[in-house]
Design a protein around this motif. Sequence first.
Motif, PDB file in Angstrom:
ATOM      1  N   GLY A  31       0.899  -1.149   0.028  1.00 23.32           N
ATOM      2  CA  GLY A  31       0.063  -0.090   0.072  1.00 23.32           C
ATOM      3  C   GLY A  31       0.732   1.225   0.107  1.00 23.32           C
ATOM      4  O   GLY A  31       2.093   1.140   0.075  1.00 23.32           O
ATOM      5  N   ALA A  32       0.340   2.480  -0.021  1.00 23.94           N
ATOM      6  CA  ALA A  32       0.820   3.724  -0.105  1.00 23.94           C
ATOM      7  C   ALA A  32       1.385   4.045   1.148  1.00 23.94           C
ATOM      8  O   ALA A  32       0.761   3.896   2.072  1.00 23.94           O
ATOM      9  CB  ALA A  32      -0.070   4.794  -0.664  1.00 23.94           C
ATOM     10  N   ASP A  35      -0.121   9.566   0.934  1.00 26.76           N
ATOM     11  CA  ASP A  35      -1.177   9.828  -0.280  1.00 26.76           C
ATOM     12  C   ASP A  35      -0.894  10.655  -1.107  1.00 26.76           C
ATOM     13  O   ASP A  35      -1.604  10.710  -2.448  1.00 26.76           O
ATOM     14  CB  ASP A  35      -2.463  10.059   0.571  1.00 26.76           C
ATOM     15  CG  ASP A  35      -2.666  11.357   0.930  1.00 26.76           C
ATOM     16  OD1 ASP A  35      -1.781  11.898   1.335  1.00 26.76           O
ATOM     17  OD2 ASP A  35      -3.878  11.563   1.509  1.00 26.76           O
ATOM     18  N   CYS A  40       3.511   5.923  -5.096  1.00 23.97           N
ATOM     19  CA  CYS A  40       2.394   5.020  -4.991  1.00 23.97           C
ATOM     20  C   CYS A  40       0.941   5.866  -4.406  1.00 23.97           C
ATOM     21  O   CYS A  40       0.105   5.070  -3.769  1.00 23.97           O
ATOM     22  CB  CYS A  40       2.911   4.157  -3.678  1.00 23.97           C
ATOM     23  SG  CYS A  40       3.449   5.105  -2.246  1.00 23.97           S
ATOM     24  N   ASP A  42      -2.560   7.608  -3.564  1.00 24.26           N
ATOM     25  CA  ASP A  42      -3.730   7.435  -4.008  1.00 24.26           C
ATOM     26  C   ASP A  42      -4.265   8.993  -4.317  1.00 24.26           C
ATOM     27  O   ASP A  42      -5.173   8.932  -5.219  1.00 24.26           O
ATOM     28  CB  ASP A  42      -4.870   6.950  -3.411  1.00 24.26           C
ATOM     29  CG  ASP A  42      -4.566   5.225  -3.065  1.00 24.26           C
ATOM     30  OD1 ASP A  42      -3.665   4.934  -4.092  1.00 24.26           O
ATOM     31  OD2 ASP A  42      -4.763   4.816  -2.038  1.00 24.26           O
ATOM     32  N   HIS A  49       0.426   5.229  -8.864  1.00 27.82           N
ATOM     33  CA  HIS A  49      -0.541   4.495  -8.298  1.00 27.82           C
ATOM     34  C   HIS A  49      -0.099   3.107  -8.210  1.00 27.82           C
ATOM     35  O   HIS A  49      -0.705   2.086  -8.431  1.00 27.82           O
ATOM     36  CB  HIS A  49      -1.819   4.676  -8.947  1.00 27.82           C
ATOM     37  CG  HIS A  49      -2.574   6.028  -8.843  1.00 27.82           C
ATOM     38  ND1 HIS A  49      -3.178   6.383 -10.065  1.00 27.82           N
ATOM     39  CD2 HIS A  49      -2.388   7.027  -8.066  1.00 27.82           C
ATOM     40  CE1 HIS A  49      -3.515   7.601  -9.840  1.00 27.82           C
ATOM     41  NE2 HIS A  49      -2.812   8.202  -8.451  1.00 27.82           N
ATOM     42  N   ALA A  51       0.799  -0.387  -7.398  1.00 24.56           N
ATOM     43  CA  ALA A  51       0.533  -1.739  -6.247  1.00 24.56           C
ATOM     44  C   ALA A  51       1.435  -2.545  -6.147  1.00 24.56           C
ATOM     45  O   ALA A  51       1.902  -3.339  -6.951  1.00 24.56           O
ATOM     46  CB  ALA A  51      -0.803  -2.296  -6.953  1.00 24.56           C
TER      47      ALA A  51
END
Length: 194
Positions: A31-32, A35, A40, A42, A49, A51
């Motif tokens: 996951g990021a 943010d 990475c 969102d 982005h 994954a």
Amino acid sequence: MSGRTTSLTPPVEAAAPVRHPEAPAPGELIGAHYDQCFGCGDAQPHGLHLAIRAGDGVGVTARFTVKRAHQGAPGLAHGGVLATALDETLGSLGWLLRVIAVTGRLETDFVRPVPVDTELYLDAHVVAVHGRKIYSTATGRIGGPDGPVAVRADALFIEVKVDHFIENGRPEEINAALSDPDQVKVARAFEVNP
């Protein structure tokens, strides 16, 4: 790094990497970390982005789809965007070692063009560790995890403390990240390379 060339070849006394017992399990989505991260995050409308998933040993895998916003030449991914995808994937290896690290050196080879709408399959692993230095390598393939190699990189990451980000980041973003009531998000924001 003080302007000198730093080798991407680990010294003979370097140790084999050891996966931390509390590292994410193989297959787990990492996951990021932040943010707003271009690699990475969102919240970045034109970001990559990525994954990223924990792999076996001290390795990770990631997938990245090249979009129109990622072009350099017409219809092809920008080399800097591909280098960023490799750097972000390599940077996430710190999750498996449970260290905070930043990119010290990244050497990228562009093997073949990567068209827009192509999915790039990235694979990275730590080669060796020597003190604060983490030696790693990554490959990006087209069409699947066993497809033809499009890009590859060797990297040297340097372990740092969270103060590195607090002392060098722009105060408004640092303060916003630190003031988030979700302490897990605060910790994650500072755990991967900038």
